[in-house]
Write an enzyme that holds these catalytic residues in place. Structure first.
Site, mmCIF file in Angstrom:
data_model
loop_
_atom_site.group_PDB
_atom_site.id
_atom_site.type_symbol
_atom_site.label_atom_id
_atom_site.label_comp_id
_atom_site.label_asym_id
_atom_site.label_seq_id
_atom_site.Cartn_x
_atom_site.Cartn_y
_atom_site.Cartn_z
ATOM 1 N N CYS A 133 -69.902 22.185 -43.360
ATOM 2 C CA CYS A 133 -70.480 20.833 -43.265
ATOM 3 C C CYS A 133 -71.425 21.288 -45.260
ATOM 4 C CB CYS A 133 -71.617 20.888 -42.480
ATOM 5 S SG CYS A 133 -72.139 20.019 -42.809
ATOM 6 N N CYS A 136 -74.948 20.172 -45.072
ATOM 7 C CA CYS A 136 -75.727 20.794 -44.386
ATOM 8 C C CYS A 136 -76.448 21.550 -46.196
ATOM 9 C CB CYS A 136 -75.184 21.418 -43.286
ATOM 10 S SG CYS A 136 -74.710 20.234 -42.565
ATOM 11 N N ASP A 137 -75.094 22.438 -45.999
ATOM 12 C CA ASP A 137 -75.097 23.715 -47.524
ATOM 13 C C ASP A 137 -75.063 23.467 -48.663
ATOM 14 O OD1 ASP A 137 -75.354 24.530 -44.316
ATOM 15 O OD2 ASP A 137 -73.950 24.882 -43.893
#
Ligand code: NAP
Length: 320
Positions: A133, A136-137
């Protein structure tokens, strides 16, 4: 055994949010959480984009909080996998092996799984440089060299997004033709921070405690080399967890459950009383917060459906 108001199958952010809302509406929901409960966040480390946690929170800890919140309001939780369903008709049935549970409504929240290459070190270093992701990261990779694997729109989009943080992004694809739309490929090609490597498979993710590199094999020239990277983003697609519902609930061509496009009851499937939320029906946003939001919608939709059943029963009684 009595017929439940709501049976929720799946316990990621969507299912647990549905449980919290249904429990607080006094619907006494039954949540079949699965043996591997908690969904995709159980595989992540720090979550920094879920509102309410300004210092971030570990994925498993966030899911434990959601589960405890659902339990606090009276959700009955069974730690097992649903093995069979029968969704048509007024009373829906969900089996766990030989035990059958009946409900007036069912909320499907079984999620999706990011596809992985299947390398041992890829799983071992998940959350320690390996990610599925970018949204997200990506933030964790400021100034670093990283890789994105895949040749679809997701890979192109994620590579572009990651150049906001990374020093350099290698986009590694196994063929020299892309599944991605030409405009997305052109955009990636034009980005000076992206180096596209084609006809190349990843043979290993290198690193002891964190990702340090990737071992590549060019399938045309036969060349093997290791490139140092600190981030390894796998963007080769997702698979919704729908095997249990095949042939019963309408699905899109790509296998995701089809939910209503009506403004009202957005979580409704083609079967009255059956609702779906989270990644099992969302092939686009795929975020914990959007899954949680759709879980809320599904619980409210189920609640309205149950109110409709009650009203119909009262009218029938009055007419008799
Ligand atoms: P996808 O279109 O299925 O592409 C998956 C890519 O991963 C393909 O290039 C495939 O290679 C590669 N791949 C699959 N298994 C692999 C393996 N084991 N090893 C190496 N490579 C592997 O998936 P997606 O990119 O996630 O897109 C899903 C859907 O969402 C698509 O309809 C896409 O258009 C849409 N989407 C759109 C946008 C946008 O328009 N902004 C953004 C994201 C996603 P091969 O080509 O060789 O099979």
């Amino acid at each position: 055994m009595s017929v439940r108001n709501v049976i929720i199958v799946g316990s990621g952010p969507a299912g647990l949010t549905a449980a919290i809302y249904a429990a607080r509406a006094n619907l006494n929901p039954l949540l079949i959480e699965g043996y591997q409960s908690g969904g995709q966040l159980m595989l992540t480390s720090e979550v920094e984009n879920f509102p309410g946690f300004r210092d971030g929170i570990m994925g498993p800890e966030l899911m434990a909080e959601m589960r405890a919140q659902a339990a606090r309001f009276g959700t009955e939780i069974i730690t097992a996998d649903a093995t069979q369903v029968e969704l048509e008709g007024a009373v829906k049935k969900v089996w766990i092996d030989d035990d059958v549970y009946e409900g007036h409504t069912v909320i499907i929240s079984t999620g999706a799984k990011a596809r992985l290459l299947g390398l041992e070190n890829e799983s071992r270093l998940m959350g320690r440089g390996v990610s599925t992701c970018a949204t997200c990261d990506g933030f964790f990779f400021g100034g670093k060299d990283i890789a994105v694997i895949g040749g679809g729109d997701s890979a192109m989009e994620e590579a572009g997004f990651l150049t906001r943080f990374a020093n350099k992004v290698y986009l590694v694809h196994r063929r020299d033709e892309f599944r991605a739309s030409p405009i997305m490929v052109d955009r990636a090609k034009a980005n000076p921070k992206i180096e596209i490597i084609v006809n190349t498979v990843v043979e290993d993710v290198v690193g002891e405690d964190a990702v340090e590199g990737m071992a590549l094999h060019n399938t045309v020239t036969g060349e093997r080399r290791t490139i140092p990277v600190e981030g390894f983003f796998v963007a080769i697609g997702h698979t919704p967890t729908t095997a249990l519902f095949k042939g019963q609930v309408d699905m899109k061509d790509n296998g995701y459950i089809l939910t209503s496009e009506n403004k009202q009851h957005q979580s409704a499937t083609n079967i009255p009383g059956v609702f779906a939320c989270g990644d099992v029906q969302d092939d686009w946003y795929r975020q914990a917060i959007t899954a949680a939001g759709s879980g809320c919608q599904a619980a409210l939709d189920a609640q309205h459906f149950l109110e409709g059943l009650e009203e119909a029963a009262e009218e029938a009684a009055a007419a008799a």
